[in-house]
Design a protein around this motif. Structure first.
Motif, PDB file in Angstrom:
ATOM      1  N   GLU A 170       0.755  -1.233   0.077  1.00  6.91           N
ATOM      2  CA  GLU A 170      -0.139  -0.064  -0.090  1.00  6.91           C
ATOM      3  C   GLU A 170       0.780   1.211   0.093  1.00  6.91           C
ATOM      4  O   GLU A 170       1.729   1.407   0.723  1.00  6.91           O
ATOM      5  N   GLU A 171       0.418   2.122  -0.956  1.00  8.00           N
ATOM      6  CA  GLU A 171       1.269   3.589  -0.682  1.00  8.00           C
ATOM      7  C   GLU A 171       0.236   4.413   0.101  1.00  8.00           C
ATOM      8  O   GLU A 171      -0.975   4.695  -0.352  1.00  8.00           O
ATOM      9  N   LEU A 172       0.905   5.032   1.043  1.00  8.36           N
ATOM     10  CA  LEU A 172       0.161   6.071   1.876  1.00  8.36           C
ATOM     11  C   LEU A 172      -0.097   7.296   1.056  1.00  8.36           C
ATOM     12  O   LEU A 172       0.623   7.459   0.109  1.00  8.36           O
ATOM     13  N   ILE A 173      -1.251   7.890   1.434  1.00  8.00           N
ATOM     14  CA  ILE A 173      -1.815   9.088   0.521  1.00  8.00           C
ATOM     15  C   ILE A 173      -0.912  10.381   0.896  1.00  8.00           C
ATOM     16  O   ILE A 173      -0.815  11.281   0.057  1.00  8.00           O
ATOM     17  N   LEU A 174      -0.032  10.230   1.760  1.00  3.60           N
ATOM     18  CA  LEU A 174       0.907  11.452   2.136  1.00  3.60           C
ATOM     19  C   LEU A 174       1.708  11.773   0.780  1.00  3.60           C
ATOM     20  O   LEU A 174       2.736  10.741   0.478  1.00  3.60           O
ATOM     21  N   ASN A 175       1.906  12.923   0.320  1.00  2.00           N
ATOM     22  CA  ASN A 175       2.619  13.103  -0.836  1.00  2.00           C
ATOM     23  C   ASN A 175       4.134  13.090  -0.518  1.00  2.00           C
ATOM     24  O   ASN A 175       4.952  13.127  -1.543  1.00  2.00           O
ATOM     25  N   GLU A 176       4.603  13.255   0.630  1.00  2.00           N
ATOM     26  CA  GLU A 176       5.857  13.521   1.024  1.00  2.00           C
ATOM     27  C   GLU A 176       6.030  13.026   2.372  1.00  2.00           C
ATOM     28  O   GLU A 176       5.385  13.647   3.373  1.00  2.00           O
ATOM     29  N   ALA A 177       6.696  11.896   2.636  1.00  2.00           N
ATOM     30  CA  ALA A 177       6.916  11.639   4.043  1.00  2.00           C
ATOM     31  C   ALA A 177       8.206  10.774   4.400  1.00  2.00           C
ATOM     32  O   ALA A 177       8.495  10.027   3.472  1.00  2.00           O
ATOM     33  N   ALA A 178       8.767  10.816   5.570  1.00  3.95           N
ATOM     34  CA  ALA A 178       9.976  10.343   5.668  1.00  3.95           C
ATOM     35  C   ALA A 178      10.077   9.205   6.852  1.00  3.95           C
ATOM     36  O   ALA A 178      10.644   8.457   6.936  1.00  3.95           O
ATOM     37  N   THR A 179       9.352   9.805   7.735  1.00  2.00           N
ATOM     38  CA  THR A 179       9.023   9.100   9.065  1.00  2.00           C
ATOM     39  C   THR A 179       7.566   9.243   9.539  1.00  2.00           C
ATOM     40  O   THR A 179       7.017  10.016   9.220  1.00  2.00           O
ATOM     41  N   GLY A 180       7.143   7.925  10.156  1.00  2.00           N
ATOM     42  CA  GLY A 180       5.768   8.244  10.712  1.00  2.00           C
ATOM     43  C   GLY A 180       5.374   7.366  11.870  1.00  2.00           C
ATOM     44  O   GLY A 180       6.241   6.336  11.793  1.00  2.00           O
ATOM     45  N   SER A 181       4.394   7.595  12.498  1.00  2.00           N
ATOM     46  CA  SER A 181       3.885   6.786  13.569  1.00  2.00           C
ATOM     47  C   SER A 181       2.433   6.936  13.511  1.00  2.00           C
ATOM     48  O   SER A 181       2.072   7.968  13.932  1.00  2.00           O
ATOM     49  N   TYR A 182       1.890   5.647  13.730  1.00  2.00           N
ATOM     50  CA  TYR A 182       0.267   5.895  13.584  1.00  2.00           C
ATOM     51  C   TYR A 182      -0.021   6.059  15.345  1.00  2.00           C
ATOM     52  O   TYR A 182       0.496   5.272  16.158  1.00  2.00           O
ATOM     53  N   SER A 183      -1.294   6.694  15.261  1.00  2.25           N
ATOM     54  CA  SER A 183      -1.886   6.556  16.667  1.00  2.25           C
ATOM     55  C   SER A 183      -2.276   4.935  16.889  1.00  2.25           C
ATOM     56  O   SER A 183      -2.422   4.377  16.137  1.00  2.25           O
ATOM     57  N   PRO A 184      -2.680   4.731  18.083  1.00  2.00           N
ATOM     58  CA  PRO A 184      -3.016   3.418  18.497  1.00  2.00           C
ATOM     59  C   PRO A 184      -4.192   2.687  17.769  1.00  2.00           C
ATOM     60  O   PRO A 184      -4.144   1.785  17.396  1.00  2.00           O
ATOM     61  N   ASP A 185      -5.275   3.677  17.532  1.00  5.74           N
ATOM     62  CA  ASP A 185      -6.391   3.105  16.754  1.00  5.74           C
ATOM     63  C   ASP A 185      -5.993   3.248  15.143  1.00  5.74           C
ATOM     64  O   ASP A 185      -7.104   2.801  14.486  1.00  5.74           O
ATOM     65  N   ALA A 186      -5.035   3.601  14.732  1.00  6.77           N
ATOM     66  CA  ALA A 186      -4.644   3.680  13.381  1.00  6.77           C
ATOM     67  C   ALA A 186      -5.447   4.554  12.532  1.00  6.77           C
ATOM     68  O   ALA A 186      -5.199   4.444  11.302  1.00  6.77           O
ATOM     69  N   LYS A 187      -6.216   5.552  13.079  1.00  9.36           N
ATOM     70  CA  LYS A 187      -6.886   6.465  12.494  1.00  9.36           C
ATOM     71  C   LYS A 187      -6.197   7.906  12.094  1.00  9.36           C
ATOM     72  O   LYS A 187      -6.542   8.752  11.272  1.00  9.36           O
ATOM     73  N   GLN A 188      -5.083   8.061  12.639  1.00  9.34           N
ATOM     74  CA  GLN A 188      -4.310   9.252  12.436  1.00  9.34           C
ATOM     75  C   GLN A 188      -2.683   8.807  12.317  1.00  9.34           C
ATOM     76  O   GLN A 188      -2.370   7.710  12.996  1.00  9.34           O
ATOM     77  N   ILE A 189      -2.067   9.409  11.746  1.00 10.98           N
ATOM     78  CA  ILE A 189      -0.523   9.344  11.653  1.00 10.98           C
ATOM     79  C   ILE A 189       0.234  10.462  11.904  1.00 10.98           C
ATOM     80  O   ILE A 189      -0.091  11.712  11.161  1.00 10.98           O
ATOM     81  N   ALA A 190       1.355  10.467  12.622  1.00 13.97           N
ATOM     82  CA  ALA A 190       2.273  11.680  12.758  1.00 13.97           C
ATOM     83  C   ALA A 190       3.279  11.360  12.023  1.00 13.97           C
ATOM     84  O   ALA A 190       4.061  10.102  12.151  1.00 13.97           O
ATOM     85  N   TYR A 191       4.086  12.156  11.640  1.00 14.69           N
ATOM     86  CA  TYR A 191       4.953  12.288  10.413  1.00 14.69           C
ATOM     87  C   TYR A 191       5.888  13.528  10.329  1.00 14.69           C
ATOM     88  O   TYR A 191       5.459  14.562  10.602  1.00 14.69           O
ATOM     89  N   ASN A 192       6.951  13.129   9.738  1.00 12.28           N
ATOM     90  CA  ASN A 192       7.811  14.152   9.141  1.00 12.28           C
ATOM     91  C   ASN A 192       7.792  13.990   7.631  1.00 12.28           C
ATOM     92  O   ASN A 192       7.980  13.159   6.957  1.00 12.28           O
ATOM     93  N   LYS A 193       7.917  15.232   7.039  1.00  9.72           N
ATOM     94  CA  LYS A 193       7.857  15.106   5.428  1.00  9.72           C
ATOM     95  C   LYS A 193       9.559  14.794   4.870  1.00  9.72           C
ATOM     96  O   LYS A 193       9.499  14.294   4.043  1.00  9.72           O
ATOM     97  N   THR A 194      10.216  15.101   5.720  1.00 16.06           N
ATOM     98  CA  THR A 194      11.560  15.118   5.355  1.00 16.06           C
ATOM     99  C   THR A 194      12.525  14.274   6.590  1.00 16.06           C
ATOM    100  O   THR A 194      12.148  14.385   7.637  1.00 16.06           O
ATOM    101  N   SER A 195      13.649  13.781   6.061  1.00 17.27           N
ATOM    102  CA  SER A 195      14.385  13.248   6.925  1.00 17.27           C
ATOM    103  C   SER A 195      15.954  13.867   6.959  1.00 17.27           C
ATOM    104  O   SER A 195      16.383  14.253   5.843  1.00 17.27           O
ATOM    105  N   ARG A 196      16.487  14.029   8.133  1.00 20.10           N
ATOM    106  CA  ARG A 196      17.690  14.680   8.273  1.00 20.10           C
ATOM    107  C   ARG A 196      18.710  13.888   9.480  1.00 20.10           C
ATOM    108  O   ARG A 196      19.813  14.500  10.119  1.00 20.10           O
TER     109      ARG A 196
END
Length: 408
Positions: A170-196
């Motif tokens: 599956e390709e996530l809908i986020l058009n630019e993402a480098a790191t990410g973590s889902y909420s416990p219920d998987a309804k939201q995702i916290a992420y960085n657009k870039t990685s450094r």
């Protein structure tokens, strides 16, 4: 002094051509070769460099020597899980702790692999020629979360999910993402657009500063949680808060933020070393701290370095003889033109024009010595060395019979 073999050869030739001596062009390299260096291991005093950790209950998985190891979260002897010559990085426990996903080079390319939590049964998951980096796991579907540039028109990355058996990508809908973590219920995702994480930019405040975003998968709403001019990276969703690292107070430390109120709190207060590459498991966060690993208990707020002992054969660290003739990085000619200083593989040699001994002036395999220069009277050699932990200026007599004197 010199950065490339081509410049090294040219400057050696130029230095010899412009002096009054007739030192043959290959003499310096041959003399350095004749003085074969004994590379000594540091032994019990060496601090292992442990990186890319993750935690599940009372077990930490991490990388040492480009292999994957596990150790108790309370400390103790580490157990090696992989022995491949290639690099294995970014190990992540599955939510139930039964599997470890990681990025490996078993077939040459960097792809997603998965193995049992205790090692063994290593299976390749992705088969794309691009670089696939494991980020984590989906909290409910059992899929591996990884980042890749496989569908990007430029150098940015996107996040993907894939089953451990290599199916159902599956390709996530986020058009630019480098790191990410889902909420416990998987309804939201916290992420960085870039990685450094691999950049050497300390306290960067420019246009590529990382922010923590939250994307609601049901409402398509995007929220910037941090909105801070400092680095904010590697979000980890634990309970009702998002944890991340930020250098807003000079050094990278772990913070938490409430997605509803955006209230932010600093949890660690390190000043000497950055808190790097954190990873969450349950209520705990494990992270790199100056080559060691530390664990933060988000319930108590306590953070402690984990005393891990690595009992490895480490063949690269064994004492051995090393031919340094093809690792010359500096040259200088004595005022008399009868000898040359040759810097090779972090050692400084005094090489004769024709007859006489080649002397290893520094003879310290545990340090990198460089930028050697002769004094005008030919009696002293000045150079830089990091033997103290930082580069300092040293003086040593040209015969190498006395201990070097540190000036700075």
């Amino acid at each position: 002094m010199l950065a490339t073999p081509y410049r090294t050869a040219l400057i050696i030739a130029a230095a010899i051509a412009n002096c009054s001596c007739t030192l043959p062009m290959q003499s310096a390299a041959m003399a350095a070769s004749a003085q074969v260096v004994a590379i000594q291991a540091d032994g019990a005093n060496a601090r292992p460099l442990m990186r890319f950790p993750d935690i599940h209950e009372n077990t930490i998985v991490f990388v040492y020597g480009e292999d994957i190891w596990t150790a108790p979260a309370t400390g103790g002897d580490a157990t090696r899980l992989t022995i491949h010559d290639g690099s294995e990085r970014f190990p992540k426990f599955s939510p139930d702790g039964s599997l470890i996903a990681f990025t490996g080079e078993y077939d040459g390319n960097s792809d997603v692999y998965v193995m049992n939590a205790h090692g063994g049964n290593i299976r390749r998951v992705t088969f794309h020629p691009g670089y696939d980096q494991v980020i984590g796991w989906h909290p409910t579907s059992g899929k591996i979360l990884f980042r890749s540039g496989r569908s990007s028109a430029s150098r940015y990355n996107r996040l993907f999910l894939i089953s451990p058996d290599g199916t159902d990508v599956e390709e996530l809908i986020l058009n630019e993402a480098a790191t990410g973590s889902y909420s416990p219920d998987a309804k939201q995702i916290a992420y960085n657009k870039t990685s450094r994480e691999n950049r050497t930019w300390k306290r960067y405040r420019g246009g590529r500063v990382q922010q923590i975003y939250v994307y609601d998968l049901s409402t398509d709403k995007l929220t910037n949680l941090t909105e801070n001019k400092a680095t904010n990276r590697i979000p980890m969703w634990i309970g009702d808060k998002v944890y991340f690292t930020s250098d807003r107070n000079h050094t990278l430390n772990i913070f938490s933020v409430d997605p509803k109120t955006k209230k932010t709190k600093q949890l660690t207060h390190h000043t000497e070393y950055d808190a790097r590459r954190p990873s969450a498991g349950g209520d705990k966060i494990v992270y790199e701290l100056g080559g060691s690993l530390a664990v933060l208990d988000t319930k108590t707020g306590q953070s402690n370095v984990v005393p891990i002992q690595i009992l490895a054969d480490a063949p690269e660290a064994r004492t051995r003889l090393e031919d340094v003739s093809n690792r010359i990085t500096g040259i200088d000619i004595s005022p008399s033109g009868k000898r040359a200083l040759v810097v090779a593989r972090g050692e400084i040699f005094s090489v004769p024009k024709k007859d006489g001994p080649t002397r290893n002036l520094t003879n310290d395999s545990g340090a990198r010595d460089r930028n050697a220069a002769w004094s005008p009277d030919g009696k002293t050699v000045a150079y830089l060395s990091d033997k103290s932990g930082e580069y300092e200026i040293y003086l040593i007599d040209a015969l190498g019979k006395t201990e070097a004197v540190k000036l700075t």
